[in-house]
Design an enzyme around this catalytic site. Structure first.
Site, PDB file in Angstrom:
ATOM      1  N   HIS A 105      87.841  64.914  60.191  1.00  0.00           N
ATOM      2  CA  HIS A 105      89.201  65.008  60.759  1.00  0.00           C
ATOM      3  C   HIS A 105      89.588  66.457  60.948  1.00  0.00           C
ATOM      4  O   HIS A 105      88.872  67.356  60.528  1.00  0.00           O
ATOM      5  CB  HIS A 105      90.212  64.244  59.904  1.00  0.00           C
ATOM      6  CG  HIS A 105      90.487  64.831  58.538  1.00  0.00           C
ATOM      7  ND1 HIS A 105      89.548  64.875  57.530  1.00  0.00           N
ATOM      8  CD2 HIS A 105      91.601  65.402  58.022  1.00  0.00           C
ATOM      9  CE1 HIS A 105      90.078  65.424  56.456  1.00  0.00           C
ATOM     10  NE2 HIS A 105      91.325  65.772  56.722  1.00  0.00           N
ATOM     11  N   HIS A 118      95.451  59.068  56.982  1.00  0.00           N
ATOM     12  CA  HIS A 118      95.626  60.456  56.519  1.00  0.00           C
ATOM     13  C   HIS A 118      95.911  61.336  57.751  1.00  0.00           C
ATOM     14  O   HIS A 118      96.886  62.076  57.791  1.00  0.00           O
ATOM     15  CB  HIS A 118      94.354  60.893  55.795  1.00  0.00           C
ATOM     16  CG  HIS A 118      94.346  62.326  55.364  1.00  0.00           C
ATOM     17  ND1 HIS A 118      95.138  62.810  54.349  1.00  0.00           N
ATOM     18  CD2 HIS A 118      93.632  63.390  55.811  1.00  0.00           C
ATOM     19  CE1 HIS A 118      94.920  64.122  54.192  1.00  0.00           C
ATOM     20  NE2 HIS A 118      94.004  64.486  55.072  1.00  0.00           N
ATOM     21  N   HIS A 126      87.099  66.076  48.194  1.00  0.00           N
ATOM     22  CA  HIS A 126      87.833  66.863  47.189  1.00  0.00           C
ATOM     23  C   HIS A 126      87.526  66.387  45.772  1.00  0.00           C
ATOM     24  O   HIS A 126      87.279  65.203  45.555  1.00  0.00           O
ATOM     25  CB  HIS A 126      89.351  66.745  47.401  1.00  0.00           C
ATOM     26  CG  HIS A 126      89.852  67.445  48.623  1.00  0.00           C
ATOM     27  ND1 HIS A 126      90.240  68.762  48.625  1.00  0.00           N
ATOM     28  CD2 HIS A 126      90.029  66.997  49.890  1.00  0.00           C
ATOM     29  CE1 HIS A 126      90.645  69.106  49.849  1.00  0.00           C
ATOM     30  NE2 HIS A 126      90.514  68.050  50.639  1.00  0.00           N
ATOM     31  N   ASP A 155      90.996  72.706  56.258  1.00  0.00           N
ATOM     32  CA  ASP A 155      90.051  72.792  55.133  1.00  0.00           C
ATOM     33  C   ASP A 155      88.790  71.954  55.386  1.00  0.00           C
ATOM     34  O   ASP A 155      87.892  71.894  54.542  1.00  0.00           O
ATOM     35  CB  ASP A 155      90.721  72.407  53.799  1.00  0.00           C
ATOM     36  CG  ASP A 155      91.162  70.964  53.735  1.00  0.00           C
ATOM     37  OD1 ASP A 155      91.827  70.497  54.689  1.00  0.00           O
ATOM     38  OD2 ASP A 155      90.845  70.281  52.735  1.00  0.00           O
ATOM     39  N   HIS A 156      88.697  71.332  56.580  1.00  0.00           N
ATOM     40  CA  HIS A 156      87.503  70.567  56.958  1.00  0.00           C
ATOM     41  C   HIS A 156      86.789  71.142  58.185  1.00  0.00           C
ATOM     42  O   HIS A 156      85.613  70.853  58.395  1.00  0.00           O
ATOM     43  CB  HIS A 156      87.872  69.092  57.196  1.00  0.00           C
ATOM     44  CG  HIS A 156      88.440  68.451  55.960  1.00  0.00           C
ATOM     45  ND1 HIS A 156      87.741  67.527  55.224  1.00  0.00           N
ATOM     46  CD2 HIS A 156      89.602  68.657  55.303  1.00  0.00           C
ATOM     47  CE1 HIS A 156      88.473  67.172  54.165  1.00  0.00           C
ATOM     48  NE2 HIS A 156      89.608  67.852  54.191  1.00  0.00           N
ATOM     49  N   ASP A 207      88.983  62.733  53.615  1.00  0.00           N
ATOM     50  CA  ASP A 207      90.219  62.625  52.819  1.00  0.00           C
ATOM     51  C   ASP A 207      90.824  61.235  52.917  1.00  0.00           C
ATOM     52  O   ASP A 207      92.036  61.064  52.779  1.00  0.00           O
ATOM     53  CB  ASP A 207      91.263  63.641  53.305  1.00  0.00           C
ATOM     54  CG  ASP A 207      90.907  65.075  52.956  1.00  0.00           C
ATOM     55  OD1 ASP A 207      89.900  65.299  52.267  1.00  0.00           O
ATOM     56  OD2 ASP A 207      91.654  65.974  53.394  1.00  0.00           O
ATOM     57  N   HIS A 214      91.881  68.637  59.883  1.00  0.00           N
ATOM     58  CA  HIS A 214      92.541  69.584  58.970  1.00  0.00           C
ATOM     59  C   HIS A 214      91.693  70.841  58.755  1.00  0.00           C
ATOM     60  O   HIS A 214      90.470  70.758  58.663  1.00  0.00           O
ATOM     61  CB  HIS A 214      92.856  68.903  57.636  1.00  0.00           C
ATOM     62  CG  HIS A 214      94.079  68.031  57.691  1.00  0.00           C
ATOM     63  ND1 HIS A 214      94.326  67.031  56.774  1.00  0.00           N
ATOM     64  CD2 HIS A 214      95.123  68.024  58.560  1.00  0.00           C
ATOM     65  CE1 HIS A 214      95.483  66.439  57.079  1.00  0.00           C
ATOM     66  NE2 HIS A 214      95.978  67.019  58.153  1.00  0.00           N
TER      67      HIS A 214
HETATM   68 FE    FE Z   1      91.161  67.999  52.795  1.00  0.00          FE
HETATM   69 ZN    ZN Z   2      92.820  66.379  55.169  1.00  0.00          ZN
END
Ligand code: FE
Ligand code: ZN
Length: 285
Positions: A73, A132, A195, A77-78, A157, A75
């Site tokens: 996805h 999410h 995570h 942090d990905h 996530d 985001h």
């Molecule tokens: Fe994340």
């Molecule tokens: Zn995420």
């Protein structure tokens, strides 16, 4: 040479023995970027590279080049590491969701598509799991290589060990349907989420279902792993079904907890999920 895997020993009640071809690359405070080695042991694929630095370091330490990337996805942090990885490995193919607004995706996939990379002995089925985010997908391989018969799931996530992602873009109904889709996979499936949130997830799960003995055992095992700073991921899907409150809308204890939050009996599994998810959003354990 490949360093020994720092994952949990088999037999832990809290986590599954890791797949022999998959290692974690820790990033930021609590992200795992999963690194999958190909058959030759010379090339790698990574999942959700939020940061290129640790990936480049892991590739060079293990003598690997980057062949492919899976994105779950959009985001940061990905996907934050995609530009630098593209610069270092311009031939690496980036696979991601058809509907994603993330930049740098070369091949875009939808529900039911199969992603295959040469030399990895793996075919990943794309499962759309909105909730999410709206673009979120999971990648499921019934088997990777010959050394381990267990299926592998990269779920970003959406499903976490002992919990699930926050519902940022979708609805509770979408998220609970997405989790139900993942919960229907085989018992032995290795759940590789993005995570290390397990300790706090289980602390919350215990508030929801204090009488769940499997959950209490998982919490003890998780504490032991984290005391040695070992990952609690991957977990086994059967363990998630037994202990993760977001997969347990049918369990009497979870329904009861939702009823207490709502002040009435929940109408259906979506209401149970929504009540428990809302509680978690404000939970300070
Ligand atoms: Fe994340
Ligand atoms: Zn995420």
């Amino acid at each position: 040479m490949t360093p020994p895997h720092p994952g949990p020993a088999s037999g832990s009640p809290a986590a599954a023995a890791p797949h022999p071809s998959i290692v974690p690359v820790p990033a930021f405070a609590d992200n795992y970027i999963w690194l999958l080695r190909d058959r030759s042991g010379r090339r790698a694929a990574v999942v959700d590279p939020g940061d290129a630095g640790p990936v480049l370091a892991a590739l060079s330490a293990q003598g690997l080049s980057l062949a492919a990337v899976l994105v779950t996805h959009h985001h940061p942090d990905h996907v934050g590491g995609l530009p630098a990885l593209h610069e270092a490995y311009p031939d690496a193919v980036v696979h991601g969701p058809a509907s994603s607004r993330a930049e740098g995706i070369d091949r875009r996939w939808r529900a039911g598509d199969t992603v295959e990379f040469d030399g990895f002995d793996a075919r990943f089925e794309v499962i759309e799991v909105p909730g999410h985010t709206l673009d979120h997908v999971a990648y499921y391989a019934p088997r990777i290589g010959d050394a381990d018969p267990r299926p592998v799931l990269f779920c970003g996530d959406t499903l976490f060990a002992g919990g699930c992602g926050r519902v940022f873009e979708g609805t509770a109904a979408q998220m609970s349907a997405s989790l139900a889709r993942l919960a229907a996979l085989p018992d032995d499936t290795l759940v590789y989420c993005a995570h290390e949130y397990t300790t706090s997830n289980l602390r919350f799960a215990r508030q929801v279902e204090p009488g769940n003995a499997a959950l209490a055992e998982r919490e003890r095992g998780t504490a032991a792993l984290r005391a040695e700073r070992r990952p609690t991921v991957p977990s086994r899907l059967a363990l998630e079904r037994a202990t993760n409150p977001f997969l347990r809308a049918d369990a009497p204890g979870v329904r009861e907890a939702a009823a207490t939050r709502l002040g009435r009996a929940p109408a259906d599994a979506v209401e149970v999920f929504a009540a428990v998810r809302q509680w978690k959003d404000t939970f300070r354990g």
